[in-house]
Design a protein around this motif. Structure first.
Motif, PDB file in Angstrom:
ATOM      1  N   ASP A  88      39.203  45.282  32.235  1.00 54.50           N
ATOM      2  CA  ASP A  88      38.797  46.689  32.201  1.00 54.50           C
ATOM      3  C   ASP A  88      39.906  47.569  31.618  1.00 54.50           C
ATOM      4  OD1 ASP A  88      36.781  48.793  33.160  1.00 54.50           O
ATOM      5  OD2 ASP A  88      38.626  49.461  34.134  1.00 54.50           O
ATOM      6  N   LEU A 136      46.941  43.042  40.205  1.00 57.80           N
ATOM      7  CA  LEU A 136      46.415  44.131  39.392  1.00 57.80           C
ATOM      8  C   LEU A 136      47.386  44.458  38.261  1.00 57.80           C
ATOM      9  CD1 LEU A 136      45.107  46.487  42.218  1.00 57.80           C
ATOM     10  CD2 LEU A 136      43.715  45.132  40.634  1.00 57.80           C
ATOM     11  N   THR A 160      39.712  43.547  36.493  1.00 53.68           N
ATOM     12  CA  THR A 160      40.448  44.797  36.325  1.00 53.68           C
ATOM     13  C   THR A 160      41.377  44.710  35.122  1.00 53.68           C
ATOM     14  OG1 THR A 160      40.344  45.255  38.703  1.00 53.68           O
ATOM     15  CG2 THR A 160      41.998  46.449  37.442  1.00 53.68           C
ATOM     16  N   TRP A 161      41.990  43.550  34.902  1.00 52.90           N
ATOM     17  CA  TRP A 161      42.797  43.355  33.697  1.00 52.90           C
ATOM     18  C   TRP A 161      41.945  43.584  32.451  1.00 52.90           C
ATOM     19  CZ3 TRP A 161      47.894  42.398  32.583  1.00 52.90           C
ATOM     20  CH2 TRP A 161      48.751  42.138  33.677  1.00 52.90           C
ATOM     21  N   ASN A 180      40.508  41.201  40.500  1.00 53.15           N
ATOM     22  CA  ASN A 180      41.763  41.490  39.810  1.00 53.15           C
ATOM     23  C   ASN A 180      41.680  41.106  38.333  1.00 53.15           C
ATOM     24  OD1 ASN A 180      42.939  42.456  42.139  1.00 53.15           O
ATOM     25  ND2 ASN A 180      43.999  40.561  42.632  1.00 53.15           N
TER      26      ASN A 180
END
Length: 227
Positions: free
Chosen positions: A127, A78, A124-125, A121
């Motif tokens: 995002d 993350l 998420t980067w 993950n």
């Protein structure tokens, strides 16, 4: 593959623990890639490192493509959480954090290209990156394009400066500078522009990442101000 990337881990059960886990297999494969490169990762090699048979491995992971997807998402992890800050600094930190991830696991430069399954993950980067631009007035498409441009700069410099496990060596700025200096010392009149540039190079070496990122961010700033 999608179920393994996105599915919740099974709840614990009574009785003896399973001999292997997807997490353990993934960690073993990452260790191989870190040491010997992505090409060295195979179901046979991972099974051998875990002291199991290859067929036993297939009970947990369907094949190498699935395993590489799991490795990639776990190795990326993350993005670091940072306090709220202006969009420009947030994107600069995001880019530097991404470069640090490639530096920890250079084989990610190979595993994160082409069509493939994306894990939580990695998304998420993305995002975190677009959230930094949420209040800038840029459209969703512009936010994503900005992020891809920044990531491209990071990847380009990482390819040039990082040594991939397995012997693939990036063409670092030091190597390029050394080669140019050697050539221009014997033929300065043939390449007058390069010779002049090299003579004023002192103090600006190894700034390709920051220089490129700041020029991209300069352009975004102009676009944002334009509205």
């Amino acid at each position: 593959m999608i179920n393994l990337l996105w599915g919740d881990p099974p709840p614990p059960t009574r009785g003896p623990k399973p001999a292997m886990t997807v997490e353990g297999i993934t960690k073993a494969a990452i260790a191989i890639a870190d040491s010997d490169g992505l090409d060295a990762v195979s179901m046979q090699r991972v099974a051998a490192d875990l002291s199991f048979t290859k067929m036993a491995l297939y009970r947990y992971v369907g094949g190498k493509a699935e395993l590489v997807s799991l490795m990639t998402d776990r190795a990326m992890g993350l993005p670091p959480h940072r306090p709220p800050q202006p969009w420009r600094q947030a994107l600069m930190d995001w880019a530097l954090d991404l470069y640090a991830g490639f530096a920890r696991h250079p084989w990610l430069l190979l595993s994160t290209v082409g069509r493939r399954a994306l894990g939580p993950n990695e998304l998420t980067w993305m995002d975190f990156g677009v959230r930094a631009l949420a209040e800038t007035g840029l459209s969703g498409g512009q936010q994503l394009d900005a992020l891809m441009t920044i990531a491209g700069q990071v990847r380009t410099i990482a390819h040039q400066t990082l040594t991939l496990p397995g012997g693939t060596i990036g063409i670092s700025e030091e190597n390029i500078t050394s080669a140019l200096t050697e050539i221009l010392a014997t033929q300065p009149d043939r390449f007058p522009g390069l010779t002049a540039a090299m003579q004023s190079l002192a103090g600006s070496e190894n700034q390709g990442l920051d220089f490129g990122l700041n020029r991209i961010l300069d352009g975004l700033e102009v676009l944002i101000k334009r509205g």
